[in-house]
Design a protein around this motif. Structure first.
Motif, mmCIF file in Angstrom:
data_model
loop_
_atom_site.group_PDB
_atom_site.id
_atom_site.type_symbol
_atom_site.label_atom_id
_atom_site.label_comp_id
_atom_site.label_asym_id
_atom_site.label_seq_id
_atom_site.Cartn_x
_atom_site.Cartn_y
_atom_site.Cartn_z
ATOM 1 N N UNK A 22 0.828 -1.203 0.000
ATOM 2 C CA UNK A 22 0.000 0.000 0.000
ATOM 3 C C UNK A 22 0.862 1.252 0.000
ATOM 4 N N UNK A 23 1.944 1.201 0.751
ATOM 5 C CA UNK A 23 2.870 2.335 0.775
ATOM 6 C C UNK A 23 3.419 2.595 -0.620
ATOM 7 N N UNK A 24 3.788 1.531 -1.325
ATOM 8 C CA UNK A 24 4.325 1.685 -2.674
ATOM 9 C C UNK A 24 3.282 2.261 -3.634
ATOM 10 N N UNK A 25 2.030 1.916 -3.436
ATOM 11 C CA UNK A 25 0.969 2.407 -4.316
ATOM 12 C C UNK A 25 0.583 3.850 -4.006
ATOM 13 N N UNK A 26 0.529 4.174 -2.711
ATOM 14 C CA UNK A 26 -0.033 5.462 -2.289
ATOM 15 C C UNK A 26 1.016 6.542 -2.079
ATOM 16 N N UNK A 27 2.201 6.207 -1.666
ATOM 17 C CA UNK A 27 3.315 6.982 -1.125
ATOM 18 C C UNK A 27 3.189 7.009 0.390
ATOM 19 N N UNK A 28 4.287 7.246 1.070
ATOM 20 C CA UNK A 28 4.322 7.072 2.531
ATOM 21 C C UNK A 28 3.441 8.087 3.246
#
Length: 228
Positions: free
Chosen positions: A83-89
């Motif tokens: 999810x972090x990779x998809x959304x940004x941190x």
């Protein structure tokens, strides 16, 4: 240069259903970003709440147990590496905070968030800069989140030995960066973070030593052959 000391925080909300929210894990290269929301019970005060990073591990663990026992409500929220990779941190952290507050067994009337901004959500709220050292509900949330994530890193160290995760908790220390370039990235690493990208490009992904293949040894088919 020593940072300017902030004045004591005074919250305009004076009711009982006040939630404090904090996060742990924005900077690491591996694992989830973990958030916590806590509503303290004013009739069961907890002494010694402070910024989790400034407490000893022993004190932090003791306070964790006390918060779990005495708080009116608490809940964890998280966003996983994918999810972090998809959304940004940043967006992943905001979503994890929302999940933590959503999961509280008592609906809050007001929410205090550590930092300089709040997620876009339905609850009246305000950000509190350095809130983990200025308000006990945020301090409690920071302790719950940090203990939880630290334990997860210790478990990941057992699954992926050699990275030192139990010690540096996934932050980009020299030890972690060297291990990435030597062992490759695990499935739990955040692929959108540059050091992880570089490790994938250079080394690939982690494989247990048993799967890398040991040198073949020649064994006789008959232990007694060539014996007089």
């Amino acid at each position: 240069m020593v940072g300017k000391k902030l004045p004591p925080f005074e919250c305009s909300y004076q009711g009982r259903r006040l939630a404090g929210v904090d996060e742990v894990g924005r900077g690491p290269l591996i694992g989830a970003v973990v958030t916590a929301a806590v509503i303290l019970d004013p009739e069961r005060p907890i002494q010694g709440l402070a910024d989790s990073k400034k407490l000893t591990e022993k004190r932090r663990l003791a306070l964790y147990d006390e918060i779990v026992e005495k708080s009116a409500a608490w809940c964890l929220g998280r966003c996983e590496p994918g999810e972090i990779d998809q959304l940004n941190i940043y967006q992943a952290t905001m979503l994890a905070m929302k999940r933590a507050v959503d999961g509280l067994s008592i609906a809050p009337e007001y929410v205090l968030v550590d930092g300089n901004r709040c997620p876009n959500w339905r609850w009246p709220s305000e950000p509190v800069v350095k809130g983990d050292s200025r308000h006990p509900a945020i301090s409690a949330a920071s302790i719950i989140a940090k203990v939880t994530r630290d334990r997860e890193m210790a478990l990941l160290e057992q699954t992926y030995p050699g990275y030192g995760l139990a010690q540096h908790k996934g932050y980009p220390t020299p030890v972690h960066l060297e291990a990435l370039m030597r062992l490759g990235a695990t499935p739990e690493h955040r692929r959108s973070f540059r050091p992880v990208q570089e490790a994938i490009d250079s080394v690939g992904f982690f494989h247990p030593a048993s799967e890398k293949g040991a040198p073949e040894l020649s064994y006789p088919t008959d232990l007694f052959e060539n014996m007089d």
